[in-house]
Design an enzyme around this catalytic site. Sequence first.
Site, PDB file in Angstrom:
ATOM      1  N   TRP A 198      15.001  62.746  72.002  1.00 24.21           N
ATOM      2  CA  TRP A 198      15.258  61.212  71.755  1.00 24.21           C
ATOM      3  C   TRP A 198      17.005  61.301  71.702  1.00 24.21           C
ATOM      4  CZ3 TRP A 198      15.820  57.012  67.503  1.00 24.21           C
ATOM      5  CH2 TRP A 198      15.657  56.994  68.123  1.00 24.21           C
ATOM      6  N   ASP A 217       9.740  62.503  62.419  1.00 20.54           N
ATOM      7  CA  ASP A 217       9.799  61.083  63.143  1.00 20.54           C
ATOM      8  C   ASP A 217       8.503  60.652  64.126  1.00 20.54           C
ATOM      9  OD1 ASP A 217      10.910  58.969  64.460  1.00 20.54           O
ATOM     10  OD2 ASP A 217      12.368  60.037  65.816  1.00 20.54           O
ATOM     11  N   LYS A 272       6.677  50.501  68.834  1.00 18.22           N
ATOM     12  CA  LYS A 272       5.285  50.499  69.554  1.00 18.22           C
ATOM     13  C   LYS A 272       3.999  50.305  69.547  1.00 18.22           C
ATOM     14  CE  LYS A 272       8.925  52.188  72.294  1.00 18.22           C
ATOM     15  NZ  LYS A 272       9.779  53.081  71.519  1.00 18.22           N
TER      16      LYS A 272
END
Length: 446
Positions: free
Chosen positions: A169, A250, A286
């Site tokens: 990311w 993460d 999400k």
Amino acid sequence: MSVVPSTAGDRIRQITAHISVSESKIETMATNFDAAAVPQAPEDPLFGLMAAYRKDTDPKKVDLGIGAYRDDNAKPWVLPVVKQAEEILRRDPELNHEYLPIAGLPAFTAASQKLILGKTSAAIAEKRVTSFQTISGTGAVHMGALFLSKFYNPANPAAKVCYVSNPTWANHNQIFSNVQIPVKTYPYFSKATKGLDFDGMIGALNSIPEGSIILLHACAHNPTGVDPTQDQWKAIAEVMRAKHHFPFFDTAYQGFASGSLERDAWAINYFVEQGFELLIAQSYAKNFGLYGERAGCFHFVTSPAPQGSEVAARVASQLAILQRSEISNPPAYGARIASLILNDPKLFAQWEQDLRTMSGRIIEMRKVVRSKLELLGTPGKWNHITDQIGMFSFTGLNEQQVQRLKEKFHIYMTKNGRISMAGLNTKNVDYFAQSVDSVVRESLSS
């Protein structure tokens, strides 16, 4: 001889007149922030892509760039369980807008611990975990990076480096760099197989300085959609233990990737069970659809040792100072929604069903895309579409093909060929597959 003003009003008028005369003599002062000091920053690629998509007037345009869930009508989906929780909050006569504690909503952080580490976690029972509510996953990664920048001092100074997967990311690079932790990469994605470069990853973990910080995606790797198997995770943990590396997980897709909360948290819990001291950045953007509410949590977990709870308490005291200096205390609304759902068995069960709805639709789109490309006889192999997991897929399309899809077919994705599977639906998947087929064939014949 000068005349002394007799009143305060006279004095003010005299000063005003002097200012009026002086104003005509003022020269423009040079800025302290010229282009050499503050160069124009490049536009964020993803937000630039979103802006280009919005300007496009073609009725067939397809947005595969944004990392947000869309339903089969390409619309944002408010989870039914979130609507229920919002209605409960709306009817609560005790609801107010007072500050939360610096560490956040206690019911939220406690439930977040149990969600990621399990209700029977020994680390929680032994008070070896400290948790802070953050500004979504980005804020959690930042809090961890800032903490490490200030307090992580490995025996070898060369190890104070964060190693991220290649690719990762994009914001990981900026977050760590901004707190003066150098960022380097370890091999992760194999362009040849469009899967995990496991040997390259293990080799790198073995060769980098002992005690390095290793950023790991717990599940649904962003941007590739490629995850290690459980056996591969065990091998990764073995090497990291031998080299005394420091894990930083993460996790932005727990429950969203496979539909199973436990399965998507497996890697983290394995590392905790193996006695690692580690950090976790947890996002609810999400899996709750709370993108704009910015609900997240940061966890520090220390290893099982007699002084574990004391270590966690000291870390918490320093995290409180970091939190206070940056945001004072986190926003309440998103955390209240998540907390209600996490702490109510009926709402939790509904949430699990909503997660299966989202993950199930994405898994089905993967199957459909692969099937259509194979039926079209599109050159190349497309099994990686279904081998990968989660919101994103690394298609294997190159930058020129991506540009052609944008120019000719108005299909938008990032330059590296990453697509958000949530942007595909039963109404545009045929168009997408046919467009990819056309571009791939065109590139081979040119």
